[in-house]
Design an enzyme around this catalytic site. Structure first.
Site: not given
Lengths: 304, 304
Positions: B97, B173, B243
């Site tokens: 990701t 995602k 993140k």
């Protein structure tokens, strides 16, 4: 022989619930301001209460499923209302999603005259009510709960006793409606992002519920509507959603709990109400993610 | 005989996936900066790549499952990196990701030398990876996809081809991680409200997933953790969540899609990171609903 019960409010939710009580053998006296709603019940053997006062029998049980605080207060505290007629030991069982303050207020005034006001909020759409598979959150005076349990067991599969504080069931129900609203908003934001970046909006939400992460009626049902931008099947109309989110914000302010997510949903629901046909489903708020920003940006530019 | 494949990054997710490939008969050359991660794979017959450059064979396939943009760029564009060695027709399959920009950039540089950079993002926790039941979102050059499909079919149950635009799988995602984050935030706000109003926090979230409204791993798993305020089982640590939410905000800004829900989650995740042990699960952000407000209120008072 089963008990005779008064039932006020035979709309989308009240009607299937009242029918289930009839089929379970309860005798019902039914009342609604809209006459035509009574027909299916009268056909199944319910007795029509000509006036509101006829719905209440001293010492009996009256069930209400009405749309808002105002209506509940009117049928309860008005001249022909339930409070004046229900007498010693009588029980008013309120199923509506209304404000916790009104619940606490009514429990107090009923208590003062030796009768009881109980709250049983219900989770589920009309077809869930029809299938008698509601989740039911019951709170209020312990001694009175035994009398309404046989009814609740007819109406739902899960019955939770949330204790004596009568308003807790209202708060729990509002909390769940808030969670539904946030799921709608989140799907709207995520779908807008995905679409803007070149993904297929409907596929994005479909793949989500095909994964083990998100299941259940909210993501599956509203996800499909938001993915296809089809808000015509009003599971819950904009106006009702707005009312509930406003109740949530009021409760939160009173309890001093910040709910930033509720504030955003509120803004988008208001935008939806101002610009769309009011019969649309509240999931239409998902489409106001972009518009709201455009509006804010325009306002910012105008203010410069 | 099955193909020999390079595999870089054998952490919590990479390791079970690589093991499944081995068990399915693929030959693997494995690399990780942390030597001890290689042990279980070497025991099952994987070949150790002594240096990063040994992981790549000209014209072959290299799979990467690394934690962030920086690491991906290092293993790809560095001197011993995949790009320089993979040659004509080689395929770099990235499962991480990471940011859509990096995906688009890498697809471009690979394309210029006649090799391919494909993205296959995966949805599921380590145990889902172990059970080979991941949902997989594949995007990039059509011609190259056929070569990686046999691998993906080993790793997951749902494989979605999202087209040629390589960054779409990254965006999908990120969109799903955003939806998980919003669900956590919403449960945190709702639980705070319920608790403050006298309901039981854990029961409030338990009743929710017992209803047909909210099912699935997110509401059930994180709901339990938030209800019990137990964030010790780190399904996904705070730093990783932060993140991803930062990536979401960057993508949203670039696409000019307002995501008010993401901004709020970001604020609460940052508060969680600053004050809590960093190994806790990111659902701990649910506990910063109240603190954040207290902070804001304090700031407002100080500013007066």
């Amino acid at each position: 022989m089963k008990q005779s019960i008064g039932f006020v409010g035979l709309g989308q939710m009240g009607q299937p619930m009242a029918l289930n009580l009839l089929h379970a053998g309860f005798e019902l006296r039914v009342f609604d301001v809209r006459e035509e709603r009574l027909t299916p019940l009268l056909e199944q053997g319910a007795q029509r209460a000509q006036r509101l006062e006829d719905v209440t029998e001293p010492g009996g049980i009256v069930v209400t499923m009405v749309p808002d605080d105002r209506t509940l207060l009117a049928v309860t505290l008005g001249e022909d209302g339930i409070l004046r007629r229900i007498g010693q030991g009588g029980v008013h069982l309120s199923l509506s999603t209304v404000s916790p303050e009104v619940a606490a207020q009514l429990a107090r005034v009923y208590g003062e005259q030796g009768s009881h006001y109980l709250v049983a909020t219900v989770l589920g759409r009309p077809e869930v009510a029809r299938a008698a598979q509601l989740s039911i959150f019951l709170s209020g005076h312990s001694g009175a709960k035994g009398r309404v349990l046989p009814l609740l067991q007819v109406l739902g599969t899960h019955i939770y006793d949330l204790g004596e504080r009568v308003e807790v069931a209202n708060i729990v129900k509002l909390g769940y409606n808030f969670l539904i609203a946030t799921a709608i908003e989140a799907m709207g934001e995520a779908a807008a992002l995905a679409e803007q970046c070149g993904a297929d909006r409907a596929q994005f939400l479909r793949m989500l519920v095909e994964s083990p992460l998100f299941k259940g009626a909210v993501y599956e049902g509203y996800g499909r509507m938001i993915g296809e931008r089809d808000y015509s099947e009003a599971r819950f109309p904009v106006a009702m959603g707005l009312k509930d989110v406003e109740l949530v914000l009021r409760v939160a302010e009173h309890a001093r709990v910040p709910l930033p997510y509720a504030e955003i949903v509120h803004e988008h629901l208001r935008a939806a109400q101002m610009s769309g046909p009011s019969h649309e489903d509240w999931s239409v708020l998902a489409d106001f993610v972009m518009q709201a920003e455009t509006g804010a940006a325009a306002a910012a530019r105008a203010g410069r």
